[in-house]
Every structure is written in C-alpha cells, then in structure tokens.
Design an enzyme around this catalytic site. Sequence first.
Site, PDB file in Angstrom:
ATOM      1  CG  ASN A 193      68.634  47.222 -21.510  1.00 29.44           C
ATOM      2  OD1 ASN A 193      68.956  47.407 -20.335  1.00 29.44           O
ATOM      3  ND2 ASN A 193      68.401  46.027 -22.011  1.00 29.44           N
TER       4      ASN A 193
ATOM      5  CE  LYS B  11      69.935  51.402  -0.678  1.00 35.42           C
ATOM      6  NZ  LYS B  11      70.164  50.060  -0.997  1.00 35.42           N
TER       7      LYS B  11
ATOM      8  CG  HIS C  17      69.172  52.255   3.956  1.00 37.45           C
ATOM      9  ND1 HIS C  17      68.818  51.094   3.288  1.00 37.45           N
ATOM     10  CD2 HIS C  17      68.015  52.915   4.176  1.00 37.45           C
ATOM     11  CE1 HIS C  17      67.509  51.066   3.117  1.00 37.45           C
ATOM     12  NE2 HIS C  17      66.994  52.163   3.648  1.00 37.45           N
ATOM     13  CG  ASN C  18      70.972  48.070   1.831  1.00 40.23           C
ATOM     14  OD1 ASN C  18      70.274  49.090   1.833  1.00 40.23           O
ATOM     15  ND2 ASN C  18      71.097  47.325   0.766  1.00 40.23           N
TER      16      ASN C  18
ATOM     17  CD  GLU D  41      66.918  46.554   3.500  1.00 36.36           C
ATOM     18  OE1 GLU D  41      66.910  47.702   3.017  1.00 36.36           O
ATOM     19  OE2 GLU D  41      67.096  45.539   2.805  1.00 36.36           O
ATOM     20  CE1 TYR D  42      71.050  43.003   4.080  1.00 33.47           C
ATOM     21  CE2 TYR D  42      72.148  41.137   5.066  1.00 33.47           C
ATOM     22  CZ  TYR D  42      71.808  41.867   3.950  1.00 33.47           C
ATOM     23  OH  TYR D  42      72.225  41.436   2.716  1.00 33.47           O
TER      24      TYR D  42
ATOM     25  CB  SER E 292      66.721  52.896  -0.164  1.00 31.11           C
ATOM     26  OG  SER E 292      65.948  51.938   0.543  1.00 31.11           O
TER      27      SER E 292
END
Length: 479
Positions: free
Chosen positions: A34, A185, A188-189, A192-193, A130
Amino acid sequence: MSSSAQIGVTGLAVMGRNLARNFARNGYAVALHNRTAARTHALVEEFGSEGDFVATETAKEFVAALERPRRLVIMVKAGEPTDAVIQEFAPLLEPGDMIIDGGNAHFADTRRRERDLREQGIHFVGAGISGGEEGALHGPSIMPGGPVESYDSLGPMLEKISAKAADGAPCVTHVGPDGAGHFVKMVHNGIEYADMQLIGEAYQLLRDVAGYSPAQIADIFRTWNTGRLDSYLIEITAEVLSHVDAATGEPFVDVVQDQAEQKGTGRWTVQIALDLGVPVSGIAEAVFARSLSGHSALREASRGLAGPTASALSESEASAFADQVEQALYASKIVSYTQGFHEISAGSAEYDWNIDLGAVASIWRGGCIIRAAFLDRIRAAYDARADLPSLLSDDTFAQEIGAAQDDWRAVLVAAVQQGVPTPGFAAALAYYDALRAERLPAALTQGQRDFFGAHTYRRTDREGSFHTLWGGDRSEVTG
Ligand code: 6PG
C-alpha cells in the site's frame, strides 16, 4: 525475501483489503502493498491469522515477493491513480507477468493499458469485480478481460475466491480480450442503476398511491423476494425500508435527503450506448433520475407547479394495486436486462470480443449487486440460442412480459393520473411498444429530414435512396 507469494494486492482500502483476505483464506500466499505502509501492517496485525500474508513496504519488495509469472492485483481508484500505479510497477516486471486491475476502470482506458503493456510482454487483465466489501471478502462476481493465456493460471485462483451460483458454478469467466471485462462490469452497473430506479418507483407508488408505510412496503418486498423478483436488491430494499432511524424514531428512508449520488459507471453505460447506437432508455432514465434528484434548487423552484396529489386507496384496492406494481416492476426489469444485454452484444461486435452472453448471465447469478434468480433464466435463454436477437425474442420472457402488460399499463395510468413520476416504468413500456409497433413515426422523421436538409430516405416499395423536390412539382429523384 523469498519469492513465494502466489498473488499480490496493492491498494489496501476496504475492497483491496478484503480481496487480499479472500485470497489468503482460500490458501494462497498473498503479498501486500500500500502507498502508506501503515495500512499494510494494520491488515497483518488484524487479520494475519487468516492466512499467509507477506507484508512489503516498497514496490521493489512487493514485486520480489511474488512467484513467477507474477500476478499483481491493483485495487486503486480508476483513472490517474491506476495509471500511476501501473507506471510504478511495470518497469519492475518481466514478460509473462500479469497486472490485474480490479477497479471500476473505463474499458477504453483498459484497452489502452492492455495495448501499451502488451508491448512489454506484460499481460494486463482488466477485471470487473462486483459485490461490494462483503463480496470482495466472501466471494464476488468477477469479470476478467485481457489476454486469454492469462486466464490459464489466473482463472483457477479467481474461481476459488469467487462467489458460487446456486448450482455451484463459480461466478467468473474469461469475458473476452482487452477491455471486455470492464465493459461488461460497466453494463452490470448500468443495469444496477435501472434495477434500483425501478425498485424506487415501485416503492413510491406503493407509498403515494397505495398509501402503505415504509414498514408495510418492506413486507411487500419480502414477499416479492420469494417469487420471480428474488434478488439481492429486493432483499436489501426490504432491510432499508424497515430500518428505523435511531436518532428520531422515524423510518430511516424519511430522514435521508432524497438526492441520489453516482460515481459514474451508469453514466458511462449510457454514453457508450449512445456511441454504439443502442437504445438503453431504461438505464438512461435511471441515470437522469439520479441527476434530477440532485438539482435541489431547480426542484425547490418548481414545487408550486400545478398537478394532482396522489390520494391513498382502500385496503383491498391497495393490495390489488401492489400486485399490479409487481407485474410492472417485473416487466420493466425484463426490459432493462434486454437493453443491457443488447449493449454488451453491440460492444462485443464492435470490438471483436466474442462475448458469450449466457456466460455473462451465469456469472451474475451470485456475488454481484444485481444477482437474482431471474439470471438463471436469462442464462438458459442464451444457452438455448446464443444468437438470440433480444431477450424479448425468448418465448418464456415474451410470454411473461405479455402477461404482465395489462397491469403494467394500469400502473402507469395510475401514476400519470396521480402525478407520481415513473420514468423507468414508462421508458420500459415505450421501448416494448416501439419494438412491437408495425409502423413507427420514424418515416415522418425521414420526411422532415428530407424536406429541410435533402437528407434522402428509403422507400418501402423500391430499393435505393430517394429525395423529393419539395415545393415545385414534388417529383422524386433517386439520391
Ligand atoms: C458493485 C457495485 C459497485 C459500486 C458502484 C456503484 O458491482 O459492486 O456496482 O461497483 O457500488 O461504485 O456506485 P454508484 O452508485 O456510486 O455509481
């Protein structure tokens, strides 16, 4: 330091941290990195007993800790931070090594990065992930793109950490080359919305037209969740609606400002659909509804506009209305998925990805935010016919939407009459009716275009392109 870690994760905010733990819990040795080392050490301190972690402080140490070919997962913010991390690590890698970007990157960025890294022999895998924090830890749905060779060694690891559908199938597949995973993806979103918007409209109708309380609506959603609408989003909607705010004792949903935010993936879905010429009207309405909700000054200034106020129904009418809303929600949901899958198929054709739509439906059955019983049937529809022109061409979906349409229309009539905004339901029905229409007013549009701009038109009775000499003798000429 021995090069023993099978996978490395850099970027240990909550998603990266949980993904690293998921790999470790599944028996993989995981190198950690990180930007600020404190986060790395905190992870080991708190969760070190869960598996084999190798904490590293510098990019060099991190790369050295990985077995070859190296598999390096980056879980940082999309955009510049992702480019910065790639620039930091790429010079330290060797041909055959892999960089896996698990963030919500724009697929065009993924295509560029894949191309650039390919020149160095590095495999770049843009992987949509997801499922939020819980999914990252317990099993997400994973949508990797990138070179297919990378999947040989990466695939089994991803399969191990992914969610499993009810039939035990891992919710991961090699979606296609370069940006295919992030494209899927993104859609997919977008779906989702749309799902969330449709659920929101159902909620508002049940509240304003039927007169139910949030707690009663939560119960209705719980019942729906035992039927064909069975899905994660319906399940959590019931949880949110039954939640009572501790500070005020009011329903939680009444103390939250009604201004929806967005990080951008739904907007991308619509922008790309416009470029591809795919009508994702339901998804677009969901994006616009979020942005409209955020225009507080505009809303404030418009509150006094004339219109009906919804009046509550009797108990028996309300219950019958709730059943109709279920039909409208289900039918509109079929349309959202139809539009989303259309966009994936158009993207696949545009970029030569050869995406298997049935496999996409299959990996969305578990782990992801839109997971739903219904996806099993979408998978079956594409498995039965991979070149299905549209989900609505599948007999089962066509029959279901046909059976729902009377109630769907009735719900919209009530919404319009009582002034409840239902852009998602309405856009979905308009799409359905436009697809069924024998003739669309597009013929008139063509006539207008030809009139003011000599843009030409095609005829129903002859091949070729025509222009009418408007005014004068109105004779037609071939364009
Ligand atoms: C998921 C989610 C996840 C996230 C998005 C949407 O699949 O796990 O879609 O990617 O919640 O960032 O967030 P917005 O609503 O803020 O756009």
